[in-house]
Motif scaffolding. Structure first.
Motif, PDB file in Angstrom:
ATOM      1  N   GLY A  55      19.906  26.208   2.060  1.00  0.00           N
ATOM      2  CA  GLY A  55      19.786  27.373   1.189  1.00  0.00           C
ATOM      3  C   GLY A  55      21.001  28.286   1.200  1.00  0.00           C
ATOM      4  N   LYS A  56      22.184  27.691   1.350  1.00  0.00           N
ATOM      5  CA  LYS A  56      23.401  28.512   1.424  1.00  0.00           C
ATOM      6  C   LYS A  56      23.693  29.246   0.116  1.00  0.00           C
ATOM      7  CE  LYS A  56      25.951  25.080   3.050  1.00  0.00           C
ATOM      8  NZ  LYS A  56      25.004  24.070   3.579  1.00  0.00           N
ATOM      9  N   THR A  57      23.381  28.613  -1.002  1.00  0.00           N
ATOM     10  CA  THR A  57      23.741  29.239  -2.273  1.00  0.00           C
ATOM     11  C   THR A  57      23.118  30.627  -2.403  1.00  0.00           C
ATOM     12  OG1 THR A  57      23.594  27.005  -3.144  1.00  0.00           O
ATOM     13  CG2 THR A  57      24.014  28.759  -4.717  1.00  0.00           C
ATOM     14  N   ALA A  58      21.821  30.714  -2.172  1.00  0.00           N
ATOM     15  CA  ALA A  58      21.170  32.027  -2.279  1.00  0.00           C
ATOM     16  C   ALA A  58      21.654  32.961  -1.172  1.00  0.00           C
ATOM     17  CB  ALA A  58      19.652  31.872  -2.209  1.00  0.00           C
ATOM     18  N   LEU A 155      34.045  30.589  -0.207  1.00  0.00           N
ATOM     19  CA  LEU A 155      34.468  29.193  -0.134  1.00  0.00           C
ATOM     20  C   LEU A 155      33.233  28.394   0.256  1.00  0.00           C
ATOM     21  CD1 LEU A 155      37.741  29.659   1.951  1.00  0.00           C
ATOM     22  CD2 LEU A 155      37.529  29.473  -0.524  1.00  0.00           C
ATOM     23  N   ASP A 156      32.675  27.659  -0.700  1.00  0.00           N
ATOM     24  CA  ASP A 156      31.450  26.907  -0.421  1.00  0.00           C
ATOM     25  C   ASP A 156      31.827  25.479  -0.045  1.00  0.00           C
ATOM     26  OD1 ASP A 156      28.778  26.357  -0.156  1.00  0.00           O
ATOM     27  OD2 ASP A 156      28.390  26.128  -2.306  1.00  0.00           O
ATOM     28  N   GLU A 157      31.196  24.937   0.983  1.00  0.00           N
ATOM     29  CA  GLU A 157      31.513  23.598   1.479  1.00  0.00           C
ATOM     30  C   GLU A 157      33.012  23.449   1.706  1.00  0.00           C
ATOM     31  OE1 GLU A 157      29.294  20.365   0.319  1.00  0.00           O
ATOM     32  OE2 GLU A 157      27.531  21.513  -0.235  1.00  0.00           O
ATOM     33  N   ALA A 158      33.541  24.373   2.515  1.00  0.00           N
ATOM     34  CA  ALA A 158      34.986  24.410   2.752  1.00  0.00           C
ATOM     35  C   ALA A 158      35.499  23.088   3.327  1.00  0.00           C
ATOM     36  CB  ALA A 158      35.322  25.570   3.699  1.00  0.00           C
TER      37      ALA A 158
HETATM   38 MG    MG Z   1      25.445  24.222  -1.275  1.00  0.00          MG
END
Ligand code: MG
Ligand code: ADP
Length: 559
Positions: A55-58, A155-158
């Motif tokens: 749930g990283k996006t939220a 930075l998402d999924e760096a």
């Molecule tokens: Mg993600």
């Protein structure tokens, strides 16, 4: 009035964001959300370490939206994601959480699509830009002011971005942003390269780590099945009959394998598509959309093609081919059991892959249970259950809609209602095997690849050359309690293992388990049968014919 989820309400999100979150139906924040949201709201830089599906996006989208000023029509938040699919997913998530924020616009910036509309959206005042690094650098080379008003960076999924070689692009992007900004970095792993970026571009970041490798796996029921490599398609077909899945993603290693398995499953009536690196970007998106809205139930994919595929309907991950390392296994099975939902992961293991299975167990900290190939009875039961489930809802009012027609047909044909119902069933099931004997006849020859048996044993010999009329010189050791029997019928008589099996099952009244290995040669065949009661069985089979010829099965002694 929708209920505001308790756990979320305490985190300090903007009421409009909270309302949107509750409209999506989230009940509680996930652990990473619970920890990250207050930190981001407080304005700190942050490093978040968590696996896929946590749930990283939220965790970053909701606090950032809470802090954005929708009345200022300029880019305020930049989210960088490794791939186009992920960028689109994150952009969609932002739009969802911003549903109650009039005037807030999101633009997705990625390669493979014309730049014009992306630029226009930025110029029109989109406050959130979700981009892949490569395409964003292209935009910067045309207009280096695009990012001059950015206040939030994610930075998402760096780690994935670095793996894909975006390091240099990231440096260009950092240069183009104001130093005065809040930066958040999410990564499943923290190799030195990521620490380097964080040290250089983040300010006293708070470090949040969700050690939930095992937690992610816990919501997933795992099982493996031993099978020979050349029987995988047959094994998958049978497994799918008894597995109760909504949507399923099957992983294979090669492009060709995606096509082979997809067409085999399509032939069995599944709504299935292949996803591999050769498939055009827009076609891939269509496949993912179709899986979401149930026009497809199965996707057969390679690891690369499935990157970032996140469809909540996925209840099953089927590892048809082993992943290359345990980490990719964890990554693959993370496609199911999303955000705490129950999921099931199945793994086909060939005898020589046992060691890989052990390392997967080590990495996930869990023992994976062995399952056996469903037998004919289980397949039959599953088919009848599906038939029952499809008919049961119709029974309530079908009589009122079709009862009169039934009466008329019964009268016109001059048959009993039972005969007519049976005819309708035959038509509706369209030739599907629905008796035990029929299902047994469908079963492939080797039931399970248990033990260290080597597959070349079979593959090199069973492809019978013309001189192959003598028994194999070193026959397989017999299972205890079984005797080997021989018939003079072979491939030249048009015999296949399934004919032989069917005949013995039907006429001999044996269960499928009672019959061992079957070897078909050009001029003869061997079959393993239970020692106990063998003479009686052979007597019973005395007059049995297969493919029009007398079977004449005899006990076979090696000498
Ligand atoms: Mg993600
Ligand atoms: P990650 O980026 O960590 O891999 P995502 O942000 O893509 O995970 O979320 C995975 C799935 O979980 C998505 O389908 C999302 O809608 C769902 N999800 C996220 N947070 C929650 C929550 N608090 N409750 C229920 N589902 C959630």
């Amino acid at each position: 009035m929708t209920q505001i989820p308790g756990g979320f309400a305490a985190l300090g999100l903007h009421p409009n964001v909270l309302a949107a979150v509750s409209a999506v139906g989230y009940e509680e924040p996930s652990p990473i959300q619970e920890q990250a949201i207050p930190v981001i709201l407080a304005g700190h830089d942050m490093i978040g370490q968590a696996q896929t599906g946590t749930g990283k996006t939220a965790a970053f989208a909701t606090p950032i939206l809470s802090k954005i000023d929708p009345t200022r029509r300029e880019p305020q938040a930049l989210i960088l994601a490794p791939t186009r699919e992920l960028a689109l997913q994150v952009a969609t998530a932002f739009e969802t959480y911003a549903k109650q924020m009039p005037g807030l616009n999101v633009v997705a910036v990625y390669g493979g699509a014309p730049m014009g509309p992306q630029l226009a959206a930025i110029r029109k005042g989109a406050q959130v830009i979700v981009a892949t690094p490569g395409r964003l650098v292209d935009h910067l080379s045309r207009n280096n002011q695009v990012l001059s008003t950015i206040r939030f960076l994610v930075l998402d999924e760096a780690d994935e971005m670095l793996k894909l070689g975006f390091m240099d692009d990231l440096e260009v992007i950092f240069e183009a942003m104001p130093a005065e900004r809040q930066s958040v970095l999410f990564s499943a792993t923290l190799p030195a390269s990521i620490r380097g970026i964080a040290g250089k571009h983040l300010r006293e970041p708070k470090h949040i780590k969700i050690a939930n490798k095992t937690q992610t796996v816990e919501a997933i029921q795992q099982a493996f099945l031993m099978v020979h490599a050349d029987q995988k398609i047959a094994a998958v077909s049978r497994l799918l009959e008894v597995e109760d899945f909504d949507a399923l993603i099957a992983f294979v290693r090669t492009k060709q394998a995606t096509l082979d398995l997809a067409s085999a499953l399509e032939a069995r009536g599944y709504k299935v598509a292949a996803l591999n690196g050769d498939i055009a970007q827009n076609q891939r998106e269509r496949v993912i959309e179709s899986l979401k809205d149930k026009r497809l139930d199965i996707v057969v994919a390679t690891d690369v093609a499935a990157r970032g595929l996140d469809v909540p309907r996925i209840t099953h991950v089927l590892n048809v081919d082993m992943p290359y390392d345990p980490e990719s296994y964890v990554h693959r099975i993370g496609r199911t059991g999303r955000a705490g939902r129950e999921g099931r992961a199945l793994l086909l293991v060939t005898p020589r892959e046992r060691r890989m299975l052990q390392s997967v167990e080590r990495v996930t900290g869990q023992k994976i249970a062995e399952i056996r190939l469903p037998d004919a009875k289980q397949v039959l039961d599953a088919r009848i259950k599906k038939l029952t489930n499809s008919l049961a809802p119709l029974v309530a009012d079908a009589e009122s809609t079709h009862g009169d027609l039934l009466d008329r047909l019964v009268a016109d044909i001059g048959c009993s209602p039972r005969a007519l119902a049976a005819a309708l069933l035959r038509k509706a099931t369209n030739g599907q095997s629905l008796t035990l004997a029929e299902v047994e006849r469908e079963q492939p020859l080797v039931p399970n690849a248990s033990g260290p048996r080597e597959r070349n044993e079979r593959s090199s010999r069973s492809t019978s050359g013309s001189s192959d009329s003598r028994p194999p010189r070193a026959p397989m050791p017999l299972t205890e309690g079984r005797a080997r029997c021989r018939t003079a019928l072979g491939t030249r008589d048009g015999i296949a293992a399934k004919n032989l099996l069917g005949a013995i099952l039907n006429e001999g009244g044996l269960s499928r388990e009672a019959i061992g290995r079957i070897q078909i040669r050009e001029a003869f065949s061997l079959v393993e049968l239970p020692e106990e009661g063998l003479d009686r069985l052979l007597a019973k089979l005395k007059d049995t014919r297969v493919a029009g010829k007398a079977l004449k099965l005899r006990r076979y002694r090696e000498d």
